[in-house]
Scaffold this motif. Sequence first.
Motif, PDB file in Angstrom:
ATOM      1  N   GLN A 133       0.867  -1.184   0.000  1.00  0.00           N
ATOM      2  CA  GLN A 133       0.000   0.000   0.000  1.00  0.00           C
ATOM      3  C   GLN A 133       0.901   1.231   0.000  1.00  0.00           C
ATOM      4  OE1 GLN A 133      -2.411   1.237   3.582  1.00  0.00           O
ATOM      5  NE2 GLN A 133      -4.073   0.512   2.276  1.00  0.00           N
ATOM      6  N   VAL A 134       0.739   2.106  -0.991  1.00  0.00           N
ATOM      7  CA  VAL A 134       1.737   3.144  -1.248  1.00  0.00           C
ATOM      8  C   VAL A 134       1.237   4.527  -0.853  1.00  0.00           C
ATOM      9  CG1 VAL A 134       3.221   4.211  -2.989  1.00  0.00           C
ATOM     10  CG2 VAL A 134       2.636   1.782  -3.166  1.00  0.00           C
ATOM     11  N   THR A 135       2.118   5.268  -0.186  1.00  0.00           N
ATOM     12  CA  THR A 135       1.948   6.701   0.021  1.00  0.00           C
ATOM     13  C   THR A 135       3.030   7.416  -0.785  1.00  0.00           C
ATOM     14  OG1 THR A 135       1.007   6.506   2.240  1.00  0.00           O
ATOM     15  CG2 THR A 135       2.084   8.586   1.695  1.00  0.00           C
ATOM     16  N   ALA A 136       2.626   8.363  -1.616  1.00  0.00           N
ATOM     17  CA  ALA A 136       3.561   9.155  -2.407  1.00  0.00           C
ATOM     18  C   ALA A 136       3.763  10.502  -1.727  1.00  0.00           C
ATOM     19  CB  ALA A 136       3.042   9.346  -3.823  1.00  0.00           C
ATOM     20  N   VAL A 137       5.025  10.893  -1.545  1.00  0.00           N
ATOM     21  CA  VAL A 137       5.366  12.198  -0.989  1.00  0.00           C
ATOM     22  C   VAL A 137       6.154  12.933  -2.066  1.00  0.00           C
ATOM     23  CG1 VAL A 137       6.567  13.456   0.831  1.00  0.00           C
ATOM     24  CG2 VAL A 137       5.429  11.274   1.349  1.00  0.00           C
ATOM     25  N   ALA A 138       5.540  13.942  -2.673  1.00  0.00           N
ATOM     26  CA  ALA A 138       6.169  14.642  -3.794  1.00  0.00           C
ATOM     27  C   ALA A 138       5.888  16.134  -3.653  1.00  0.00           C
ATOM     28  CB  ALA A 138       5.635  14.120  -5.118  1.00  0.00           C
ATOM     29  N   HIS A 139       6.921  16.892  -3.349  1.00  0.00           N
ATOM     30  CA  HIS A 139       6.748  18.320  -3.070  1.00  0.00           C
ATOM     31  C   HIS A 139       6.251  19.068  -4.301  1.00  0.00           C
ATOM     32  CE1 HIS A 139       7.492  22.074  -0.955  1.00  0.00           C
ATOM     33  NE2 HIS A 139       8.029  22.541  -2.068  1.00  0.00           N
ATOM     34  N   ALA A 140       5.122  19.781  -4.146  1.00  0.00           N
ATOM     35  CA  ALA A 140       4.546  20.640  -5.181  1.00  0.00           C
ATOM     36  C   ALA A 140       4.228  19.892  -6.468  1.00  0.00           C
ATOM     37  CB  ALA A 140       5.469  21.816  -5.476  1.00  0.00           C
ATOM     38  N   ALA A 141       4.009  18.591  -6.375  1.00  0.00           N
ATOM     39  CA  ALA A 141       3.695  17.794  -7.566  1.00  0.00           C
ATOM     40  C   ALA A 141       2.185  17.662  -7.725  1.00  0.00           C
ATOM     41  CB  ALA A 141       4.325  16.412  -7.462  1.00  0.00           C
ATOM     42  N   GLU A 142       1.768  17.287  -8.918  1.00  0.00           N
ATOM     43  CA  GLU A 142       0.348  17.046  -9.181  1.00  0.00           C
ATOM     44  C   GLU A 142      -0.005  15.620  -8.757  1.00  0.00           C
ATOM     45  OE1 GLU A 142      -0.619  17.812 -13.198  1.00  0.00           O
ATOM     46  OE2 GLU A 142       0.088  19.892 -13.180  1.00  0.00           O
ATOM     47  N   ALA A 143      -1.032  15.500  -7.920  1.00  0.00           N
ATOM     48  CA  ALA A 143      -1.434  14.188  -7.417  1.00  0.00           C
ATOM     49  C   ALA A 143      -1.806  13.229  -8.540  1.00  0.00           C
ATOM     50  CB  ALA A 143      -2.599  14.334  -6.436  1.00  0.00           C
ATOM     51  N   ALA A 144      -2.266  13.766  -9.666  1.00  0.00           N
ATOM     52  CA  ALA A 144      -2.700  12.918 -10.783  1.00  0.00           C
ATOM     53  C   ALA A 144      -1.557  12.096 -11.360  1.00  0.00           C
ATOM     54  CB  ALA A 144      -3.310  13.788 -11.882  1.00  0.00           C
ATOM     55  N   ARG A 145      -0.307  12.489 -11.085  1.00  0.00           N
ATOM     56  CA  ARG A 145       0.831  11.715 -11.589  1.00  0.00           C
ATOM     57  C   ARG A 145       0.964  10.379 -10.884  1.00  0.00           C
ATOM     58  NH1 ARG A 145       6.317  14.226 -11.305  1.00  0.00           N
ATOM     59  NH2 ARG A 145       6.750  12.497 -12.729  1.00  0.00           N
ATOM     60  N   PHE A 146       0.341  10.242  -9.713  1.00  0.00           N
ATOM     61  CA  PHE A 146       0.556   9.058  -8.882  1.00  0.00           C
ATOM     62  C   PHE A 146      -0.758   8.303  -8.696  1.00  0.00           C
ATOM     63  CE2 PHE A 146       3.331  12.573  -7.558  1.00  0.00           C
ATOM     64  CZ  PHE A 146       4.564  12.053  -7.945  1.00  0.00           C
ATOM     65  N   VAL A 147      -1.325   7.863  -9.801  1.00  0.00           N
ATOM     66  CA  VAL A 147      -2.653   7.240  -9.764  1.00  0.00           C
ATOM     67  C   VAL A 147      -2.638   5.917  -9.012  1.00  0.00           C
ATOM     68  CG1 VAL A 147      -3.434   8.341 -11.882  1.00  0.00           C
ATOM     69  CG2 VAL A 147      -2.216   6.158 -12.007  1.00  0.00           C
ATOM     70  N   ASP A 148      -1.479   5.271  -8.868  1.00  0.00           N
ATOM     71  CA  ASP A 148      -1.416   3.983  -8.175  1.00  0.00           C
ATOM     72  C   ASP A 148      -1.210   4.126  -6.679  1.00  0.00           C
ATOM     73  OD1 ASP A 148      -1.530   1.958 -10.390  1.00  0.00           O
ATOM     74  OD2 ASP A 148       0.167   3.136 -11.098  1.00  0.00           O
ATOM     75  N   ALA A 149      -1.007   5.335  -6.194  1.00  0.00           N
ATOM     76  CA  ALA A 149      -0.796   5.555  -4.763  1.00  0.00           C
ATOM     77  C   ALA A 149      -2.130   5.630  -4.039  1.00  0.00           C
ATOM     78  CB  ALA A 149       0.000   6.833  -4.528  1.00  0.00           C
ATOM     79  N   ALA A 150      -2.178   5.025  -2.857  1.00  0.00           N
ATOM     80  CA  ALA A 150      -3.370   5.118  -2.025  1.00  0.00           C
ATOM     81  C   ALA A 150      -3.488   6.477  -1.363  1.00  0.00           C
ATOM     82  CB  ALA A 150      -3.347   4.018  -0.959  1.00  0.00           C
ATOM     83  N   GLN A 151      -2.346   7.156  -1.197  1.00  0.00           N
ATOM     84  CA  GLN A 151      -2.315   8.469  -0.533  1.00  0.00           C
ATOM     85  C   GLN A 151      -1.228   9.299  -1.198  1.00  0.00           C
ATOM     86  OE1 GLN A 151      -0.938   8.285   3.519  1.00  0.00           O
ATOM     87  NE2 GLN A 151      -1.725  10.299   4.075  1.00  0.00           N
ATOM     88  N   VAL A 152      -1.519  10.569  -1.441  1.00  0.00           N
ATOM     89  CA  VAL A 152      -0.530  11.475  -2.028  1.00  0.00           C
ATOM     90  C   VAL A 152      -0.393  12.689  -1.116  1.00  0.00           C
ATOM     91  CG1 VAL A 152       0.111  12.887  -4.005  1.00  0.00           C
ATOM     92  CG2 VAL A 152      -1.089  10.715  -4.370  1.00  0.00           C
ATOM     93  N   ILE A 153       0.843  12.994  -0.729  1.00  0.00           N
ATOM     94  CA  ILE A 153       1.147  14.148   0.103  1.00  0.00           C
ATOM     95  C   ILE A 153       2.021  15.074  -0.733  1.00  0.00           C
ATOM     96  CG2 ILE A 153       2.217  14.956   2.240  1.00  0.00           C
ATOM     97  CD1 ILE A 153       1.735  12.133   3.378  1.00  0.00           C
TER      98      ILE A 153
END
Length: 308
Positions: free
Chosen positions: A127-147
């Motif tokens: 189960q993936v959480t993506a942490v990407a500063h100032a990024a668009e959440a849409a880039r990480f469609v496979d992540a369960a959570q985007v910060i």
Amino acid sequence: PYALVTVIRAQAPASARPGDKALVSADGIVHGWIGGGCAQPAVLRTVRQALQDGRAQMIRIAPAAEGEPRDANQLLDDVLEFGMSCHSGGTLELFIDPMLPPARLTVIGDSPVAVAVIGLAPRIGLQVTAVAHAAEAARFVDAAQVITTDDAATVAAQVAPGSFVVVATQGRRDVQGLRAALGLQACQISFVASARKAQVLRESLIEAGQDAAAVRAIVAPAGQSIGAHTPEEIALSVLAAVVAARRSGVVAVAAAAKPAPVPLPLSEMAPIAGSCCGGVESAPTLLPEPVVTTAPLETTGGGSCCGN
């Protein structure tokens, strides 16, 4: 986390019967019946171990042999055997099956490798959480959570303890990404970078006040040695190492790596075409923080970068 404990065989005068079951947490029986107090210490000890390493276990609880300590235990034919802790007699065989929540992976960075790791990880049950500063959440469609910030306090408030962490910033906000990773109560932190670059950043973090043992425990270069070159291959390498750590029962930040001091220049090498990770080292760029020379990060894969 809990274990489903099932009585497989019972020999009188045991009070449990084959098919009896119980849900057992690390603190004791939550629901069900698997026998009286004589069996419970051995069951609880084995359940705690199973919840730590994720491995199912068959156990047998029987009267101790003549002259054998009653709390002795040994592995016989893949069955862990315990001496009965009281004098009532009887024998029980039980199957202890740990039921653990899905393993969690936190990926810090919005590099091509980070995107590839996030895309592959759910397909192996993470189960993936993506942490990407100032990024668009849409880039990480496979992540369960985007910060969308790498602020350490903000990330720590939103990520539960016990996650595996991969830092794949690849030259963009490396220090901030590592600080965010160190702020988590992680099972393990891996950093996609060359050993030289990881060494310099490690020194900078320690000088800035980060816990030295936690910094030394970061695994870098990340991944298994498979000769990876593309972002997708590097992601496969990194996740193979995560699976290996998970199956070996890693449950806390690893112990500090063995020191091997190597003085390095106060620099962070920027990749360009032709080197490991797709570039050769260019002229050094001074880090924004002072560093001290100390031990390098723990390395895997023969000391090269990107898990190669």
